[in-house]
Design a protein around this motif. Structure first.
Motif, PDB file in Angstrom:
ATOM      1  N   ARG A 135       0.848  -1.303   0.253  1.00  0.00           N
ATOM      2  CA  ARG A 135      -0.246  -0.373  -0.279  1.00  0.00           C
ATOM      3  C   ARG A 135       0.750   1.115   0.125  1.00  0.00           C
ATOM      4  O   ARG A 135       1.799   1.108   0.233  1.00  0.00           O
ATOM      5  N   MET A 136       0.215   2.566  -0.239  1.00  0.00           N
ATOM      6  CA  MET A 136       1.551   3.343  -1.005  1.00  0.00           C
ATOM      7  C   MET A 136       0.585   4.270   1.110  1.00  0.00           C
ATOM      8  O   MET A 136      -0.663   4.697   0.955  1.00  0.00           O
ATOM      9  N   LEU A 137       1.593   4.394   1.785  1.00  0.00           N
ATOM     10  CA  LEU A 137       1.282   5.245   2.586  1.00  0.00           C
ATOM     11  C   LEU A 137       2.568   6.688   2.299  1.00  0.00           C
ATOM     12  O   LEU A 137       3.084   7.233   2.175  1.00  0.00           O
ATOM     13  N   VAL A 138       1.174   7.874   2.379  1.00  0.00           N
ATOM     14  CA  VAL A 138       1.334   9.401   2.690  1.00  0.00           C
ATOM     15  C   VAL A 138       0.982  10.768   3.414  1.00  0.00           C
ATOM     16  O   VAL A 138       0.412   9.745   4.552  1.00  0.00           O
ATOM     17  N   ARG A 139       1.567  11.304   3.787  1.00  0.00           N
ATOM     18  CA  ARG A 139       1.129  12.145   4.825  1.00  0.00           C
ATOM     19  C   ARG A 139      -0.522  12.992   4.645  1.00  0.00           C
ATOM     20  O   ARG A 139      -0.790  12.653   2.680  1.00  0.00           O
ATOM     21  N   ALA A 140      -0.653  13.250   5.707  1.00  0.00           N
ATOM     22  CA  ALA A 140      -2.638  13.201   5.408  1.00  0.00           C
ATOM     23  C   ALA A 140      -3.135  14.310   5.000  1.00  0.00           C
ATOM     24  O   ALA A 140      -3.619  14.497   4.381  1.00  0.00           O
ATOM     25  N   ASP A 141      -1.882  15.361   4.679  1.00  0.00           N
ATOM     26  CA  ASP A 141      -2.536  16.772   3.393  1.00  0.00           C
ATOM     27  C   ASP A 141      -2.134  16.462   2.220  1.00  0.00           C
ATOM     28  O   ASP A 141      -1.899  17.315   1.545  1.00  0.00           O
ATOM     29  N   GLU A 142      -1.643  15.526   2.041  1.00  0.00           N
ATOM     30  CA  GLU A 142      -1.092  14.800   0.005  1.00  0.00           C
ATOM     31  C   GLU A 142      -2.841  15.165  -0.607  1.00  0.00           C
ATOM     32  O   GLU A 142      -3.292  14.201  -0.541  1.00  0.00           O
ATOM     33  N   ASP A 143      -2.397  16.097  -1.611  1.00  0.00           N
ATOM     34  CA  ASP A 143      -3.469  15.927  -2.377  1.00  0.00           C
ATOM     35  C   ASP A 143      -2.973  16.335  -3.815  1.00  0.00           C
ATOM     36  O   ASP A 143      -3.456  16.805  -4.887  1.00  0.00           O
ATOM     37  N   ARG A 144      -1.340  16.493  -4.305  1.00  0.00           N
ATOM     38  CA  ARG A 144      -0.742  16.281  -5.667  1.00  0.00           C
ATOM     39  C   ARG A 144      -0.348  14.735  -6.607  1.00  0.00           C
ATOM     40  O   ARG A 144      -0.367  15.059  -7.250  1.00  0.00           O
ATOM     41  N   PHE A 145      -1.380  13.975  -5.665  1.00  0.00           N
ATOM     42  CA  PHE A 145      -1.519  13.033  -6.668  1.00  0.00           C
ATOM     43  C   PHE A 145      -1.591  11.548  -5.560  1.00  0.00           C
ATOM     44  O   PHE A 145      -2.391  11.603  -4.765  1.00  0.00           O
ATOM     45  N   SER A 146      -3.169  10.944  -6.184  1.00  0.00           N
ATOM     46  CA  SER A 146      -4.056   9.899  -5.007  1.00  0.00           C
ATOM     47  C   SER A 146      -3.813   8.391  -5.852  1.00  0.00           C
ATOM     48  O   SER A 146      -4.356   7.266  -4.885  1.00  0.00           O
ATOM     49  N   ASP A 147      -2.070   8.287  -6.558  1.00  0.00           N
ATOM     50  CA  ASP A 147      -2.268   6.720  -6.947  1.00  0.00           C
ATOM     51  C   ASP A 147      -1.045   6.796  -7.782  1.00  0.00           C
ATOM     52  O   ASP A 147      -0.077   7.588  -7.449  1.00  0.00           O
ATOM     53  N   GLU A 148      -0.526   5.228  -7.567  1.00  0.00           N
ATOM     54  CA  GLU A 148       0.369   5.210  -8.375  1.00  0.00           C
ATOM     55  C   GLU A 148       0.995   5.733  -9.731  1.00  0.00           C
ATOM     56  O   GLU A 148       2.447   6.183 -10.299  1.00  0.00           O
ATOM     57  N   LYS A 149       0.066   5.766 -10.702  1.00  0.00           N
ATOM     58  CA  LYS A 149       0.184   6.571 -12.057  1.00  0.00           C
ATOM     59  C   LYS A 149       0.408   8.111 -11.788  1.00  0.00           C
ATOM     60  O   LYS A 149       1.224   8.663 -12.685  1.00  0.00           O
ATOM     61  N   SER A 150      -0.529   8.703 -11.636  1.00  0.00           N
ATOM     62  CA  SER A 150      -0.092   9.913 -10.768  1.00  0.00           C
ATOM     63  C   SER A 150       0.906  10.306  -9.603  1.00  0.00           C
ATOM     64  O   SER A 150       1.085  11.533  -9.878  1.00  0.00           O
ATOM     65  N   PHE A 151       1.388   9.389  -9.079  1.00  0.00           N
ATOM     66  CA  PHE A 151       2.495   9.599  -8.638  1.00  0.00           C
ATOM     67  C   PHE A 151       3.559   9.900  -9.665  1.00  0.00           C
ATOM     68  O   PHE A 151       4.327  10.764  -9.570  1.00  0.00           O
ATOM     69  N   ALA A 152       3.489   9.048 -10.625  1.00  0.00           N
ATOM     70  CA  ALA A 152       4.004   8.083 -11.765  1.00  0.00           C
ATOM     71  C   ALA A 152       4.807   9.660 -12.228  1.00  0.00           C
ATOM     72  O   ALA A 152       5.761  10.399 -13.140  1.00  0.00           O
ATOM     73  N   ALA A 153       3.683  10.256 -12.568  1.00  0.00           N
ATOM     74  CA  ALA A 153       3.341  11.307 -13.039  1.00  0.00           C
ATOM     75  C   ALA A 153       4.188  13.005 -12.582  1.00  0.00           C
ATOM     76  O   ALA A 153       4.264  14.219 -12.820  1.00  0.00           O
ATOM     77  N   PHE A 154       4.242  12.897 -11.343  1.00  0.00           N
ATOM     78  CA  PHE A 154       4.509  14.065 -10.577  1.00  0.00           C
ATOM     79  C   PHE A 154       5.844  13.821 -10.242  1.00  0.00           C
ATOM     80  O   PHE A 154       6.790  13.109  -9.620  1.00  0.00           O
ATOM     81  N   GLU A 155       6.728  15.020 -11.286  1.00  0.00           N
ATOM     82  CA  GLU A 155       8.030  14.208 -11.315  1.00  0.00           C
ATOM     83  C   GLU A 155       8.894  14.717 -10.696  1.00  0.00           C
ATOM     84  O   GLU A 155      10.031  14.073 -10.360  1.00  0.00           O
ATOM     85  N   ASP A 156       8.143  15.895  -9.792  1.00  0.00           N
ATOM     86  CA  ASP A 156       9.190  16.105  -8.333  1.00  0.00           C
ATOM     87  C   ASP A 156       8.545  14.914  -7.297  1.00  0.00           C
ATOM     88  O   ASP A 156       9.733  15.650  -6.039  1.00  0.00           O
ATOM     89  N   GLY A 157       8.327  13.884  -6.746  1.00  0.00           N
ATOM     90  CA  GLY A 157       7.864  12.915  -5.848  1.00  0.00           C
ATOM     91  C   GLY A 157       8.441  12.249  -5.670  1.00  0.00           C
ATOM     92  O   GLY A 157       9.892  11.819  -6.269  1.00  0.00           O
ATOM     93  N   LEU A 158       8.791  11.854  -4.595  1.00  0.00           N
ATOM     94  CA  LEU A 158      10.238  11.103  -3.843  1.00  0.00           C
ATOM     95  C   LEU A 158      10.085  10.232  -3.347  1.00  0.00           C
ATOM     96  O   LEU A 158       8.951   9.921  -2.688  1.00  0.00           O
ATOM     97  N   ILE A 159      10.247   8.762  -3.679  1.00  0.00           N
ATOM     98  CA  ILE A 159       9.976   7.757  -2.842  1.00  0.00           C
ATOM     99  C   ILE A 159      11.304   7.462  -2.008  1.00  0.00           C
ATOM    100  O   ILE A 159      12.136   7.379  -2.408  1.00  0.00           O
ATOM    101  N   ALA A 160      11.185   6.492  -0.253  1.00  0.00           N
ATOM    102  CA  ALA A 160      12.164   6.284   0.373  1.00  0.00           C
ATOM    103  C   ALA A 160      11.456   4.703   0.658  1.00  0.00           C
ATOM    104  O   ALA A 160      10.970   4.267   0.974  1.00  0.00           O
ATOM    105  N   ALA A 161      13.054   4.373   0.360  1.00  0.00           N
ATOM    106  CA  ALA A 161      12.931   2.532   0.429  1.00  0.00           C
ATOM    107  C   ALA A 161      14.079   1.930   0.906  1.00  0.00           C
ATOM    108  O   ALA A 161      14.873   3.139   1.183  1.00  0.00           O
ATOM    109  N   GLN A 162      14.082   0.857   1.323  1.00  0.00           N
ATOM    110  CA  GLN A 162      15.681   0.716   2.376  1.00  0.00           C
ATOM    111  C   GLN A 162      16.039  -0.212   0.517  1.00  0.00           C
ATOM    112  O   GLN A 162      15.037  -1.355  -0.065  1.00  0.00           O
ATOM    113  N   PRO A 163      17.028  -0.290   0.156  1.00  0.00           N
ATOM    114  CA  PRO A 163      17.450  -1.438  -0.984  1.00  0.00           C
ATOM    115  C   PRO A 163      16.818  -2.576  -0.071  1.00  0.00           C
ATOM    116  O   PRO A 163      17.525  -2.926   0.019  1.00  0.00           O
TER     117      PRO A 163
END
Length: 265
Positions: free
Chosen positions: A122-150
């Motif tokens: 599942r996708m965990l975001v800040r509660a006030d996030e409104d720039r994207f709503s799913d994986e497709k809109s996140f991919a299109a949001f070019e400034d968006g960053l994901i944190a992950a463990q390698p």
């Protein structure tokens, strides 16, 4: 280091299943001490109780019951996710537990138990996030960053299911622990963290309204315990997992940690 949401229908089936007594013939491990290692950072699978500082969660309860039925003593250790697989493979610990996804490539290094849980990401975001709503809109949001463990499932799902398949993509910020990825999200250093639905919901429930889950489930996984290749513990653990499924014990743990725990937050 597992990733997902338990399907609602499956969860309700678990909750409603009657606890039937099933006679099982299980091995006796003779009171031996078994070292179990965990990252201790995936509520409600395993985490530190903020009220008491104690180690609690679904996996701790399950392991305690396994120890009782198989007659062994548990000694817990903690390590980071990126060190865990190799440490278990080297025999430093007997069992690894931290919502570990069963993967064919990992089976080259360690042995897995039979699955004890099914999961989805599942996708965990800040509660006030409104720039994207799913994986497709996140991919299109070019400034968006994901944190992950390698090397984890969230990393690979981020790369191949959300972004462009480039494991060097600069939109993925690599951090050593899952807890650090969530802290980076809260601090605004990144915009998205992927994790299993249980962990995601656990963080939402304890975030005081600062986090939320968006979009639908991604990926499809099963979790298992890991062992050094050729470990004599695999068969006993598989036997007790089967027994605990059959007699409703795992169903009861699902209710305790996936429903009752959340309602009590």
């Amino acid at each position: 280091m597992n990733r997902f949401t338990i399907a609602l229908a499956g969860l309700l089936a678990c909750v409603l299943s009657p606890l039937t007594a099933v006679a099982q013939s299980l091995p006796d491990l003779g009171g031996r001490t078994i070292t179990v290692v965990t990252e201790n950072a995936y509520p409600p699978l395993q985490f530190v109780d903020p009220k008491t500082g104690g180690k609690i969660g679904w996996e701790y309860d399950a392991m305690a019951e396994m120890a009782r039925r198989l007659n062994f003593k548990v000694e817990y250790q903690n390590t980071s996710w990126d060190a865990m697989m190799q440490a278990v493979a080297d025999g430093e610990y007997n069992i690894g537990m931290t919502g570990i996804t069963i993967k064919e490539e990992r089976k080259q290094k360690v042995d897995f138990s039979d699955p004890y849980m099914h999961s989805e990401m599942r996708m965990l975001v800040r509660a006030d996030e409104d720039r994207f709503s799913d994986e497709k809109s996140f991919a299109a949001f070019e400034d968006g960053l994901i944190a992950a463990q390698p090397g984890t499932t969230p990393f690979f799902v981020s790369v191949y299911d959300i972004l462009d398949g480039n494991e060097q993509n600069p939109r993925i910020k690599l951090l050593e622990t899952f807890g650090a990825t969530v802290q980076a999200l809260k601090a605004g250093d990144v915009d998205l963290v992927l994790t299993d639905g249980v962990a995601a919901q656990g963080y939402v429930d304890t975030s005081e309204g600062k986090l939320k889950i968006i979009g639908g489930p991604l990926g499809n996984e099963e979790f298992g315990f890991i062992f050094q290749k050729g470990s004599d513990l695999v068969a006993p653990i598989n036997a007790v997992i089967a027994a605990m499924k059959a007699d409703g014990t795992l169903d009861a743990l699902n209710k305790k940690w996936f429903l009752d725990y959340r309602m009590g937050q």
